[in-house]
Design a protein around this motif. Structure first.
Motif, PDB file in Angstrom:
ATOM      1  N   ILE A 107     -19.915  60.615 -23.954  1.00 49.68           N
ATOM      2  CA  ILE A 107     -18.870  59.618 -24.210  1.00 49.68           C
ATOM      3  C   ILE A 107     -17.511  60.285 -24.365  1.00 49.68           C
ATOM      4  CG2 ILE A 107     -18.031  57.937 -25.925  1.00 49.68           C
ATOM      5  CD1 ILE A 107     -20.970  57.189 -26.432  1.00 49.68           C
ATOM      6  N   ASP A 108     -17.487  61.452 -25.001  1.00 49.81           N
ATOM      7  CA  ASP A 108     -16.240  62.144 -25.311  1.00 49.81           C
ATOM      8  C   ASP A 108     -15.695  62.986 -24.163  1.00 49.81           C
ATOM      9  OD1 ASP A 108     -16.336  61.084 -27.869  1.00 49.81           O
ATOM     10  OD2 ASP A 108     -17.270  62.854 -28.756  1.00 49.81           O
ATOM     11  N   GLN A 109     -16.316  62.935 -23.004  1.00 56.11           N
ATOM     12  CA  GLN A 109     -15.841  63.739 -21.881  1.00 56.11           C
ATOM     13  C   GLN A 109     -14.416  63.360 -21.475  1.00 56.11           C
ATOM     14  OE1 GLN A 109     -17.571  66.488 -20.105  1.00 56.11           O
ATOM     15  NE2 GLN A 109     -18.330  66.251 -22.208  1.00 56.11           N
ATOM     16  N   THR A 110     -13.618  64.371 -21.130  1.00 56.94           N
ATOM     17  CA  THR A 110     -12.246  64.128 -20.680  1.00 56.94           C
ATOM     18  C   THR A 110     -12.197  63.619 -19.247  1.00 56.94           C
ATOM     19  OG1 THR A 110     -12.085  66.481 -20.104  1.00 56.94           O
ATOM     20  CG2 THR A 110     -11.246  65.821 -22.257  1.00 56.94           C
ATOM     21  N   TYR A 111     -13.299  63.703 -18.541  1.00 54.96           N
ATOM     22  CA  TYR A 111     -13.405  63.147 -17.188  1.00 54.96           C
ATOM     23  C   TYR A 111     -13.813  61.685 -17.317  1.00 54.96           C
ATOM     24  CZ  TYR A 111     -14.646  63.026 -12.192  1.00 54.96           C
ATOM     25  OH  TYR A 111     -14.713  62.724 -10.842  1.00 54.96           O
ATOM     26  N   ALA A 112     -13.141  60.805 -16.596  1.00 57.89           N
ATOM     27  CA  ALA A 112     -13.335  59.368 -16.808  1.00 57.89           C
ATOM     28  C   ALA A 112     -14.509  58.774 -16.036  1.00 57.89           C
ATOM     29  CB  ALA A 112     -12.048  58.626 -16.442  1.00 57.89           C
ATOM     30  N   ASN A 113     -14.605  59.080 -14.739  1.00 55.37           N
ATOM     31  CA  ASN A 113     -15.493  58.319 -13.853  1.00 55.37           C
ATOM     32  C   ASN A 113     -16.923  58.864 -13.892  1.00 55.37           C
ATOM     33  OD1 ASN A 113     -16.186  56.321 -12.041  1.00 55.37           O
ATOM     34  ND2 ASN A 113     -15.453  57.438 -10.249  1.00 55.37           N
ATOM     35  N   ILE A 114     -17.669  58.432 -14.896  1.00 54.25           N
ATOM     36  CA  ILE A 114     -19.032  58.917 -15.132  1.00 54.25           C
ATOM     37  C   ILE A 114     -20.001  57.739 -15.169  1.00 54.25           C
ATOM     38  CG2 ILE A 114     -20.567  60.030 -16.816  1.00 54.25           C
ATOM     39  CD1 ILE A 114     -18.172  61.652 -17.784  1.00 54.25           C
ATOM     40  N   GLU A 115     -21.156  57.921 -14.534  1.00 55.46           N
ATOM     41  CA  GLU A 115     -22.273  57.034 -14.799  1.00 55.46           C
ATOM     42  C   GLU A 115     -23.290  57.821 -15.620  1.00 55.46           C
ATOM     43  OE1 GLU A 115     -24.535  55.650 -11.490  1.00 55.46           O
ATOM     44  OE2 GLU A 115     -25.144  57.645 -10.822  1.00 55.46           O
ATOM     45  N   LEU A 116     -23.847  57.176 -16.626  1.00 55.85           N
ATOM     46  CA  LEU A 116     -24.821  57.822 -17.494  1.00 55.85           C
ATOM     47  C   LEU A 116     -26.170  57.145 -17.313  1.00 55.85           C
ATOM     48  CD1 LEU A 116     -25.608  59.805 -19.742  1.00 55.85           C
ATOM     49  CD2 LEU A 116     -24.904  58.069 -21.410  1.00 55.85           C
ATOM     50  N   MET A 170     -26.630  52.964 -29.604  1.00 56.56           N
ATOM     51  CA  MET A 170     -25.425  53.387 -28.903  1.00 56.56           C
ATOM     52  C   MET A 170     -25.219  52.666 -27.578  1.00 56.56           C
ATOM     53  SD  MET A 170     -25.363  57.484 -29.676  1.00 56.56           S
ATOM     54  CE  MET A 170     -23.594  57.574 -29.376  1.00 56.56           C
ATOM     55  N   LEU A 171     -26.032  51.662 -27.302  1.00 57.02           N
ATOM     56  CA  LEU A 171     -25.954  50.994 -26.001  1.00 57.02           C
ATOM     57  C   LEU A 171     -24.590  50.361 -25.742  1.00 57.02           C
ATOM     58  CD1 LEU A 171     -29.477  49.310 -25.614  1.00 57.02           C
ATOM     59  CD2 LEU A 171     -28.662  51.501 -24.708  1.00 57.02           C
ATOM     60  N   GLU A 172     -24.016  49.696 -26.726  1.00 63.54           N
ATOM     61  CA  GLU A 172     -22.736  49.025 -26.518  1.00 63.54           C
ATOM     62  C   GLU A 172     -21.624  50.028 -26.238  1.00 63.54           C
ATOM     63  OE1 GLU A 172     -22.204  45.813 -26.032  1.00 63.54           O
ATOM     64  OE2 GLU A 172     -24.402  45.682 -26.159  1.00 63.54           O
ATOM     65  N   LYS A 173     -21.612  51.118 -26.971  1.00 67.99           N
ATOM     66  CA  LYS A 173     -20.606  52.155 -26.725  1.00 67.99           C
ATOM     67  C   LYS A 173     -20.740  52.704 -25.309  1.00 67.99           C
ATOM     68  CE  LYS A 173     -19.626  55.240 -29.848  1.00 67.99           C
ATOM     69  NZ  LYS A 173     -19.743  56.319 -30.861  1.00 67.99           N
ATOM     70  N   CYS A 174     -21.961  52.876 -24.859  1.00 71.41           N
ATOM     71  CA  CYS A 174     -22.183  53.403 -23.517  1.00 71.41           C
ATOM     72  C   CYS A 174     -21.736  52.421 -22.448  1.00 71.41           C
ATOM     73  CB  CYS A 174     -23.665  53.743 -23.334  1.00 71.41           C
ATOM     74  SG  CYS A 174     -24.229  55.172 -24.282  1.00 71.41           S
ATOM     75  N   LYS A 175     -22.028  51.150 -22.648  1.00 70.46           N
ATOM     76  CA  LYS A 175     -21.631  50.133 -21.674  1.00 70.46           C
ATOM     77  C   LYS A 175     -20.111  50.034 -21.565  1.00 70.46           C
ATOM     78  CE  LYS A 175     -25.845  47.398 -22.309  1.00 70.46           C
ATOM     79  NZ  LYS A 175     -26.435  46.157 -22.897  1.00 70.46           N
ATOM     80  N   GLU A 176     -19.426  50.232 -22.671  1.00 69.94           N
ATOM     81  CA  GLU A 176     -17.964  50.182 -22.675  1.00 69.94           C
ATOM     82  C   GLU A 176     -17.347  51.420 -22.025  1.00 69.94           C
ATOM     83  OE1 GLU A 176     -16.705  49.705 -26.687  1.00 69.94           O
ATOM     84  OE2 GLU A 176     -17.614  47.713 -26.925  1.00 69.94           O
ATOM     85  N   ARG A 177     -17.975  52.557 -22.218  1.00 72.70           N
ATOM     86  CA  ARG A 177     -17.368  53.841 -21.791  1.00 72.70           C
ATOM     87  C   ARG A 177     -17.580  54.149 -20.313  1.00 72.70           C
ATOM     88  NH1 ARG A 177     -16.120  57.745 -19.354  1.00 72.70           N
ATOM     89  NH2 ARG A 177     -15.802  59.893 -20.118  1.00 72.70           N
ATOM     90  N   PHE A 178     -18.769  53.866 -19.786  1.00 77.17           N
ATOM     91  CA  PHE A 178     -19.137  54.431 -18.496  1.00 77.17           C
ATOM     92  C   PHE A 178     -18.957  53.455 -17.343  1.00 77.17           C
ATOM     93  CE2 PHE A 178     -21.718  56.822 -21.635  1.00 77.17           C
ATOM     94  CZ  PHE A 178     -21.074  58.047 -21.462  1.00 77.17           C
ATOM     95  N   THR A 179     -18.616  54.005 -16.186  1.00 73.83           N
ATOM     96  CA  THR A 179     -18.477  53.205 -14.973  1.00 73.83           C
ATOM     97  C   THR A 179     -19.766  52.451 -14.686  1.00 73.83           C
ATOM     98  OG1 THR A 179     -16.960  54.880 -14.094  1.00 73.83           O
ATOM     99  CG2 THR A 179     -17.960  53.329 -12.509  1.00 73.83           C
ATOM    100  N   ARG A 180     -20.877  53.111 -14.930  1.00 78.06           N
ATOM    101  CA  ARG A 180     -22.199  52.521 -14.762  1.00 78.06           C
ATOM    102  C   ARG A 180     -23.118  53.154 -15.792  1.00 78.06           C
ATOM    103  NH1 ARG A 180     -26.564  54.130 -11.349  1.00 78.06           N
ATOM    104  NH2 ARG A 180     -28.058  52.439 -11.018  1.00 78.06           N
TER     105      ARG A 180
END
Length: 303
Positions: A30-39, A57-67
């Motif tokens: 989540i804290d990566q400085t690179y934006a376009n990540i799918e987890l 942590m599902l909601e945080k992941c859905k908000e942070r990641f492209t996919r």
């Protein structure tokens, strides 16, 4: 750089019984400085509270990641889990994260742009910190973990255990999915096997920065003590070596494998015979100080 100018990077976390660490692991992505990540997280039949910790942590992941994708099912082993994740990931570049390890915040950024700026490169690793269960950096183990990591690493170096590649790699999707066809599902120690296969077809490049935090199996908490190596991992190394019986360094690799099992398993009463066989397979190492240390453990230490 905005995410629309960045190629998609797939981060894959295979989780198994790491409830104590999985949230720190996910947070580091989540804290990566690179934006376009799918987890992509696959829980491989954990018997502890890992699934519950991930769900928190599902909601945080859905908000942070492209996919984002999360699934959990019965245990199939790490290689099968990684292959399952590879089938559904969409990134141009792919990297993995063990569920008890942590990324440096710039890990994805620096490896991705190394690959972008060196278009012929299909695989890159980095140096890594070694940490204990309190996330404290272990200086001596960190130094040893990064030994001999140069751009001159050869297939023979890996086969004979001269060089131990860290679990920090980033792959082009073309390499890991199309050329290598993923991981051998019959292999437990998937990293040793895949690195040998990579070194047969492409050069291995190294970023000389610590971009990963690897949790040492020898620095576990009192409630997590285990051997520094499992027998099934040692046997997996043996099975991988057997793929290269025709290689000129096969006998050297077998000698080193025997010496390693003598070293790693000599202290434990349940693996004394296994270690003894390793000793007889590496008698030419008798002048090595580690040989005598292991012999002492074989006779006098019974954990």
């Amino acid at each position: 750089m905005q995410s629309q100018n960045q190629p998609l990077v797939s981060v894959i976390i295979p989780c198994y019984n790491h409830a104590q660490f999985i949230q720190d692991c996910i947070q580091s992505v989540i804290d990566q400085t690179y934006a376009n990540i799918e987890l992509i997280i696959i829980d491989d039949g954990s018997r502890d509270q890992s699934v519950e910790k991930i769900k928190e942590m599902l909601e945080k992941c859905k908000e942070r990641f492209t996919r984002f994708e999360f699934k959990h099912r019965s245990n199939r082993g790490v290689s099968a889990t990684l292959n399952e994740a590879l089938e559904c990931c969409e990134g141009e570049y792919i990297t993995f994260l063990a569920s008890d390890d942590i990324y440096h915040k710039d890990k994805v950024l620096k490896q991705t742009y190394f690959l972008i700026n060196n278009s012929s490169v299909k695989f890159v690793i980095s140096h890594s910190y070694v940490i204990n269960d309190l996330n404290e950096i272990l200086d001596l183990q960190t130094q040893n973990y990064n030994l001999d990591l140069t751009d001159e690493i050869t297939f023979e170096d890996i086969l004979t255990f001269k060089t131990h590649l860290p679990v920090t790699g980033m792959y082009s999707s073309e390499l890991i999915k199309n050329k290598l066809k993923g991981f051998d599902p019959n292999i437990t120690a998937e990293d040793y096997d895949i690195y040998l296969r990579i070194s047969k077809i492409t050069k291995i490049y190294v970023i000389q920065e610590n971009l990963y935090y690897y949790r040492s199996p020898e620095a576990l908490g009192e409630d997590r003590k285990r051997k520094p190596m499992r027998v099934d991992v040692s046997e997996s190394h043996f099975n991988t070596i057997q793929k290269y019986k025709n290689n000129k360094n096969y006998s050297i690799a077998m000698n080193e494998w025997n010496f390693r099992r003598f070293i790693f398993f000599s202290s434990y009463k349940s693996t004394k015979i296994y270690a003894l066989r390793g000793m007889f397979g590496s008698l030419n190492k008798v002048a090595n100080l580690q040989f005598f240390r292991s012999l002492f453990k074989l006779v006098f230490i019974w954990k």
